[in-house]
Design an enzyme around this catalytic site. Structure first.
Site, PDB file in Angstrom:
ATOM      1  N   HIS A 275       1.064  -1.208   0.230  1.00 37.13           N
ATOM      2  CA  HIS A 275       0.338  -0.295  -0.169  1.00 37.13           C
ATOM      3  C   HIS A 275       0.946   1.418  -0.387  1.00 37.13           C
ATOM      4  O   HIS A 275       1.925   1.334   0.045  1.00 37.13           O
ATOM      5  CB  HIS A 275      -0.806   0.123   0.941  1.00 37.13           C
ATOM      6  CG  HIS A 275      -2.086   0.939   0.924  1.00 37.13           C
ATOM      7  ND1 HIS A 275      -1.750   2.289   1.079  1.00 37.13           N
ATOM      8  CD2 HIS A 275      -3.091   0.960   0.208  1.00 37.13           C
ATOM      9  CE1 HIS A 275      -3.440   2.625   0.612  1.00 37.13           C
ATOM     10  NE2 HIS A 275      -4.373   1.736   0.405  1.00 37.13           N
ATOM     11  N   ASP A 329      -8.101  -5.353   0.064  1.00 42.71           N
ATOM     12  CA  ASP A 329      -8.139  -6.255  -1.166  1.00 42.71           C
ATOM     13  C   ASP A 329      -8.448  -7.266  -0.078  1.00 42.71           C
ATOM     14  O   ASP A 329      -8.411  -8.237  -1.719  1.00 42.71           O
ATOM     15  CB  ASP A 329      -8.152  -5.554  -2.057  1.00 42.71           C
ATOM     16  CG  ASP A 329      -8.433  -4.211  -2.999  1.00 42.71           C
ATOM     17  OD1 ASP A 329      -9.393  -4.075  -2.614  1.00 42.71           O
ATOM     18  OD2 ASP A 329      -7.760  -3.499  -3.868  1.00 42.71           O
TER      19      ASP A 329
HETATM   20  N1  CMC Z   1       4.062  -7.463  -4.195  1.00 43.38           N
HETATM   21  C1  CMC Z   1       5.033  -7.456  -4.169  1.00 43.38           C
HETATM   22  N2  CMC Z   1       5.691  -6.330  -4.105  1.00 43.38           N
HETATM   23  C2  CMC Z   1       5.690  -5.557  -3.969  1.00 43.38           C
HETATM   24  C3  CMC Z   1       3.387  -5.580  -3.449  1.00 43.38           C
HETATM   25  C4  CMC Z   1       3.237  -6.466  -4.334  1.00 43.38           C
HETATM   26  N3  CMC Z   1       2.023  -6.841  -3.893  1.00 43.38           N
HETATM   27  N4  CMC Z   1       3.713  -4.109  -3.291  1.00 43.38           N
HETATM   28  C5  CMC Z   1       5.519  -3.454  -3.724  1.00 43.38           C
HETATM   29  N5  CMC Z   1       6.095  -4.127  -3.766  1.00 43.38           N
HETATM   30  C6  CMC Z   1       7.051  -3.646  -3.948  1.00 43.38           C
HETATM   31  C7  CMC Z   1       7.859  -3.805  -5.393  1.00 43.38           C
HETATM   32  O1  CMC Z   1       8.109  -4.081  -6.346  1.00 43.38           O
HETATM   33  C8  CMC Z   1       8.414  -2.283  -4.811  1.00 43.38           C
HETATM   34  O2  CMC Z   1      10.578  -3.076  -4.561  1.00 43.38           O
HETATM   35  P1  CMC Z   1      11.282  -2.896  -5.041  1.00 43.38           P
HETATM   36  O3  CMC Z   1      12.155  -1.726  -3.994  1.00 43.38           O
HETATM   37  O4  CMC Z   1      12.398  -4.283  -4.867  1.00 43.38           O
HETATM   38  O5  CMC Z   1      10.713  -2.110  -6.396  1.00 43.38           O
HETATM   39  C9  CMC Z   1       8.692  -2.154  -3.398  1.00 43.38           C
HETATM   40  O6  CMC Z   1       7.385  -2.550  -2.772  1.00 43.38           O
HETATM   41  C10 CMC Z   1       7.614  -0.473  -2.804  1.00 43.38           C
HETATM   42  O7  CMC Z   1       6.795  -0.595  -3.969  1.00 43.38           O
HETATM   43  P2  CMC Z   1       6.041   0.677  -4.822  1.00 43.38           P
HETATM   44  O8  CMC Z   1       5.896  -0.365  -6.247  1.00 43.38           O
HETATM   45  O9  CMC Z   1       6.749   1.810  -4.870  1.00 43.38           O
HETATM   46  O10 CMC Z   1       5.053   1.147  -3.979  1.00 43.38           O
HETATM   47  P3  CMC Z   1       3.648   2.207  -4.412  1.00 43.38           P
HETATM   48  O11 CMC Z   1       3.431   2.425  -3.107  1.00 43.38           O
HETATM   49  O12 CMC Z   1       4.223   2.938  -5.080  1.00 43.38           O
HETATM   50  O13 CMC Z   1       3.003   1.213  -4.435  1.00 43.38           O
HETATM   51  C11 CMC Z   1       1.343  -0.476  -4.088  1.00 43.38           C
HETATM   52  C12 CMC Z   1       1.362   0.706  -4.227  1.00 43.38           C
HETATM   53  C13 CMC Z   1      -0.585  -0.513  -4.101  1.00 43.38           C
HETATM   54  C14 CMC Z   1       0.555   0.193  -5.977  1.00 43.38           C
HETATM   55  C15 CMC Z   1       1.907  -1.757  -4.651  1.00 43.38           C
HETATM   56  O14 CMC Z   1       1.605  -2.051  -3.009  1.00 43.38           O
HETATM   57  C16 CMC Z   1       1.049  -2.888  -5.110  1.00 43.38           C
HETATM   58  O15 CMC Z   1       0.552  -2.339  -6.714  1.00 43.38           O
HETATM   59  N6  CMC Z   1      -0.078  -3.890  -4.893  1.00 43.38           N
HETATM   60  C17 CMC Z   1      -0.720  -4.128  -5.525  1.00 43.38           C
HETATM   61  C18 CMC Z   1      -1.958  -3.718  -6.007  1.00 43.38           C
HETATM   62  C19 CMC Z   1      -3.165  -3.715  -4.924  1.00 43.38           C
HETATM   63  O16 CMC Z   1      -2.722  -4.195  -4.229  1.00 43.38           O
HETATM   64  N7  CMC Z   1      -3.367  -2.105  -5.061  1.00 43.38           N
HETATM   65  C20 CMC Z   1      -4.569  -2.269  -3.538  1.00 43.38           C
HETATM   66  C21 CMC Z   1      -3.750  -1.380  -2.977  1.00 43.38           C
HETATM   67  S1  CMC Z   1      -5.123  -0.691  -1.738  1.00 43.38           S
HETATM   68  C22 CMC Z   1      -6.786  -0.703  -2.036  1.00 43.38           C
HETATM   69  C23 CMC Z   1      -7.017   0.515  -2.820  1.00 43.38           C
HETATM   70  O17 CMC Z   1      -6.721   1.503  -1.960  1.00 43.38           O
HETATM   71  O18 CMC Z   1      -6.880   1.343  -3.703  1.00 43.38           O
END
Ligand code: CMC
Length: 392
Positions: A275, A329
């Site tokens: 998140h 989710d």
């Molecule tokens: N599975 C595996 N690795 C992950 C995940 C995941 N679900 N989420 C983040 N990471 C890793 C990501 O690859 C990155 O790794 P590294 O530092 O090695 O490059 C690190 O954690 C930081 O991730 P980020 O993408 O920079 O984090 P963000 O704050 O930009 O993204 C997010 C947050 C929710 C988009 C992301 O965690 C994600 O895509 N999760 C899966 C989709 C999901 O479940 N979304 C629902 C969010 S909750 C409902 C809502 O509020 O909409």
């Protein structure tokens, strides 16, 4: 085209250039009195009340009153609010006609976005963006969205339309329209809890999009249409659907280990985890975990719950130290599946609930409006020459 690349964008006011903040993660772009989030401690409050307490004790209707009025209603106020919502459940004939024209093959989120937009066409006050006018439209949107989703689902399934049931709460009327049967109290409560948990969540992507739209003094229907489109993405509201796709793909508990480890090794996302704000377990997921266990047990879906729990344990061991924990989710997918909802209705259910937060934010924006217009840092060329087409 020959030119020099100069990354510069002068500030319009001539003052210092704003900092580049990719994803706006470190930018505060609005004030709100509705929800408070402490991502480090895993706290979510609506108007100061802990989400766990609301999920245990409140109803969706009472929670919407709380968000919109910044206080809990007295008994007669809640009854009046519920009556006002129920009086707006029904759709105009033109909207039923429109649903009937939609291709049955389209997805519910595309249908919902179209139908929310269409509500403006049958509301002569659509462009009234006074606070009172916007509050009335917010009420209409929260009240009518369940009938949009349920009746599109009936249309694509070849079933006749079902009218909303004004003798029931939003969760009950929705499930009755969807299935043709009045839900049990336990099913009604399960959906009601999910609606409470999804009702608002700070300046998430779809809420931000809604505020950007309303800040132009467009209208509430346009803002909600923007929000539905933004919620649809798998990085936002679309994730609950993706979680279910993943659970189906894994199939059995013994395959969890290999599946999750392979995903992580390939640097692919495990849906329902991570998140932008929470770096510990999303507090909505904490409650949903317990709740989904009960719903899954009651409906014979224990295996699905056990598989989810196994994934959670494995993810905690593998990437918990990186701050990647279950989000709302993850367990809402199990809950919705246990309720018998079709996979592609999961995100529309999120939209149905979040309509309260989106519209509440739009009214906050209108109360103290300023056009939301950040800047882009230009990284293209300068002093490029226009070359006539015959010479290119
Ligand atoms: N599975 C595996 N690795 C992950 C995940 C995941 N679900 N989420 C983040 N990471 C890793 C990501 O690859 C990155 O790794 P590294 O530092 O090695 O490059 C690190 O954690 C930081 O991730 P980020 O993408 O920079 O984090 P963000 O704050 O930009 O993204 C997010 C947050 C929710 C988009 C992301 O965690 C994600 O895509 N999760 C899966 C989709 C999901 O479940 N979304 C629902 C969010 S909750 C409902 C809502 O509020 O909409």
């Amino acid at each position: 085209m020959t030119a020099t690349a100069v990354p510069s964008t002068p500030s319009p006011s001539g003052s210092a250039k704003p900092a580049w903040d990719k994803g706006l993660a470190n930018t505060i772009a609005a004030e709100t009195e509705m929800s408070f989030i402490d991502g480090g401690k895993g706290i979510l409050e609506y108007v100061g009340i802990d989400i766990d307490s609301l999920a245990r004790n409140s109803t969706y209707e009472e929670t919407v009153f709380l968000l919109w009025n910044r206080r809990l209603p007295k008994k007669d106020e809640l009854a009046a609010f519920e009556r006002a919502l129920r009086a707006e459940y029904e759709l105009a004939p033109e909207i039923y006609n429109l649903i009937a024209t939609l291709p049955k093959s389209t997805t519910p989120m595309h249908a919902l976005r179209t139908l929310v937009s269409a509500l403006a066409t049958v509301d002569p006050t659509a462009d009234d963006h006074s606070i009172e006018g916007s509050q009335l439209k917010a009420l209409k949107l929260v009240a009518k969205t369940p009938a949009l989703i349920a009746n599109f689902d009936r249309h694509r399934s070849g079933k006749p339309f079902a009218k909303p049931d004004a003798s029931q709460n939003i969760a009950g009327s929705f499930l009755t329209m969807l299935t043709g049967q009045k839900p049990t109290d336990a099913m009604n409560r399960a959906l009601d809890v999910c609606l409470i948990l999804h009702a608002d969540h700070g300046l998430n992507a779809s809420t931000f999009a809604a505020r950007v739209t309303i800040a132009t003094l467009s209208d509430m229907y346009s803002a909600m249409t923007t929000a539905v489109g933004t919620l649809k993405g798998p990085l936002h509201g679309g994730a609950n659907e993706e979680v279910m796709v993943m659970l189906n793909e894994i199939g059995t508990i013994d395959r969890v280990d290999a599946f999750v480890k392979a995903k992580l090794a390939k640097k692919e996302l495990v849906m329902g985890f991570g998140h932008r704000v929470y770096k510990t377990t999303d507090p909505r997921a904490t409650y949903l975990k317990t709740f989904s266990k009960q719903v899954a047990t009651d409906t014979g879906n224990e295996k699905l719950y056990e598989m989810s729990r196994t994934i959670e344990d494995l993810m905690a061991a593998e990437v918990g130290s990186k701050g990647i924990w279950p989000n709302v989710d993850f367990y809402s997918a199990t809950t919705y599946h246990s309720l018998g909802l079709r996979l592609d209705l999961f995100t529309p259910m999120f939209a149905m609930s979040r309509m309260a937060g989106w519209s509440g934010h739009c009214i906050e924006q209108l109360r103290d409006n300023r056009l939301i217009r950040p800047q882009a840092s230009y990284i293209g060329p300068h002093a490029a020459k226009y070359v006539p087409i015959a010479e290119r």
